[in-house]
Write a protein that holds these residues in place. Sequence first.
Motif, PDB file in Angstrom:
ATOM      1  N   LYS A  15      70.373  32.715  44.339  1.00 33.84           N
ATOM      2  CA  LYS A  15      71.118  32.868  43.078  1.00 33.84           C
ATOM      3  C   LYS A  15      70.197  33.406  41.983  1.00 33.84           C
ATOM      4  O   LYS A  15      70.608  34.231  41.163  1.00 33.84           O
ATOM      5  CB  LYS A  15      71.772  31.554  42.652  1.00 33.84           C
ATOM      6  CG  LYS A  15      72.810  31.049  43.627  1.00 33.84           C
ATOM      7  CD  LYS A  15      73.906  32.068  43.864  1.00 33.84           C
ATOM      8  CE  LYS A  15      74.885  31.615  44.911  1.00 33.84           C
ATOM      9  NZ  LYS A  15      75.935  32.594  45.152  1.00 33.84           N
ATOM     10  N   GLU A  18      69.754  37.094  42.741  1.00 31.36           N
ATOM     11  CA  GLU A  18      70.966  37.843  42.370  1.00 31.36           C
ATOM     12  C   GLU A  18      71.034  38.040  40.863  1.00 31.36           C
ATOM     13  O   GLU A  18      71.426  39.111  40.389  1.00 31.36           O
ATOM     14  CB  GLU A  18      72.214  37.106  42.865  1.00 31.36           C
ATOM     15  CG  GLU A  18      72.413  37.168  44.362  1.00 31.36           C
ATOM     16  CD  GLU A  18      73.599  36.359  44.837  1.00 31.36           C
ATOM     17  OE1 GLU A  18      74.168  35.560  44.042  1.00 31.36           O
ATOM     18  OE2 GLU A  18      73.977  36.516  46.018  1.00 31.36           O
ATOM     19  N   LYS A 105      76.619  36.013  37.261  1.00 33.69           N
ATOM     20  CA  LYS A 105      75.438  35.606  38.037  1.00 33.69           C
ATOM     21  C   LYS A 105      74.658  34.511  37.312  1.00 33.69           C
ATOM     22  O   LYS A 105      74.124  33.595  37.938  1.00 33.69           O
ATOM     23  CB  LYS A 105      74.517  36.796  38.315  1.00 33.69           C
ATOM     24  CG  LYS A 105      75.137  37.873  39.174  1.00 33.69           C
ATOM     25  CD  LYS A 105      75.473  37.377  40.550  1.00 33.69           C
ATOM     26  CE  LYS A 105      76.089  38.494  41.381  1.00 33.69           C
ATOM     27  NZ  LYS A 105      76.580  38.012  42.658  1.00 33.69           N
ATOM     28  N   ASP A 108      76.603  31.319  37.780  1.00 33.59           N
ATOM     29  CA  ASP A 108      76.438  30.884  39.164  1.00 33.59           C
ATOM     30  C   ASP A 108      75.073  30.239  39.374  1.00 33.59           C
ATOM     31  O   ASP A 108      74.960  29.162  39.970  1.00 33.59           O
ATOM     32  CB  ASP A 108      76.619  32.095  40.090  1.00 33.59           C
ATOM     33  CG  ASP A 108      77.011  31.708  41.499  1.00 33.59           C
ATOM     34  OD1 ASP A 108      77.551  30.603  41.687  1.00 33.59           O
ATOM     35  OD2 ASP A 108      76.784  32.528  42.411  1.00 33.59           O
ATOM     36  N   GLU A 109      74.023  30.890  38.866  1.00 41.05           N
ATOM     37  CA  GLU A 109      72.678  30.329  39.006  1.00 41.05           C
ATOM     38  C   GLU A 109      72.591  28.985  38.290  1.00 41.05           C
ATOM     39  O   GLU A 109      72.007  28.028  38.816  1.00 41.05           O
ATOM     40  CB  GLU A 109      71.631  31.293  38.443  1.00 41.05           C
ATOM     41  CG  GLU A 109      70.223  30.730  38.573  1.00 41.05           C
ATOM     42  CD  GLU A 109      69.181  31.498  37.791  1.00 41.05           C
ATOM     43  OE1 GLU A 109      68.061  31.639  38.313  1.00 41.05           O
ATOM     44  OE2 GLU A 109      69.466  31.932  36.647  1.00 41.05           O
ATOM     45  N   TRP A 112      74.049  26.138  40.298  1.00 37.23           N
ATOM     46  CA  TRP A 112      73.168  25.696  41.383  1.00 37.23           C
ATOM     47  C   TRP A 112      71.936  24.970  40.852  1.00 37.23           C
ATOM     48  O   TRP A 112      71.474  23.994  41.458  1.00 37.23           O
ATOM     49  CB  TRP A 112      72.780  26.880  42.271  1.00 37.23           C
ATOM     50  CG  TRP A 112      73.920  27.241  43.171  1.00 37.23           C
ATOM     51  CD1 TRP A 112      74.876  28.179  42.967  1.00 37.23           C
ATOM     52  CD2 TRP A 112      74.241  26.611  44.417  1.00 37.23           C
ATOM     53  NE1 TRP A 112      75.774  28.186  43.998  1.00 37.23           N
ATOM     54  CE2 TRP A 112      75.415  27.237  44.908  1.00 37.23           C
ATOM     55  CE3 TRP A 112      73.670  25.588  45.161  1.00 37.23           C
ATOM     56  CZ2 TRP A 112      76.000  26.867  46.116  1.00 37.23           C
ATOM     57  CZ3 TRP A 112      74.258  25.224  46.366  1.00 37.23           C
ATOM     58  CH2 TRP A 112      75.410  25.858  46.822  1.00 37.23           C
TER      59      TRP A 112
END
Length: 149
Positions: A15, A18, A105, A108-109, A112
């Motif tokens: 992640k 990305e 992104k 999303d990172e 996580w």
Amino acid sequence: MARFHYPLQKVVDLKGSEKSMAEWEFAASLSVLRKEEERMETLQQERRALVRQLEETTQRPTALNRLTELHLYFEIIDQRIREQHEGVRIASEQVTRRQSQLKDKMVDEKVWLNAKDRAYERFRTEWLNKEQSELDEIAIVRSAAVSRG
């Protein structure tokens, strides 16, 4: 303290990679947009210079073919400006898309990373509870030894 190992660390790393790639793509699209805008400005400067030249030309006797050349040049410059507007529009849309992808992104990172942080906190809490239990057990054993002896 025991060492924390997050079983999904490779996903977290992916992640992050990305997001880095999305940052690079966003920066590249901004660069393309700037170049397109610079080309547009150059064309507009060229058109302004042509307007000045036409104004100067019309203030003195000028051959008809010269006026026709200037008119043709105007048409060419105006067409190039219209085409460049399209180039700027496309580059701007690309920047917007890349910015949206980067935002996705980043979110999303962050999801996580937060999951990893929560896992670490659970690990830490369990470890501290275990350590406290061991200390309590030692204290009980000492207390029992003192009371016996």
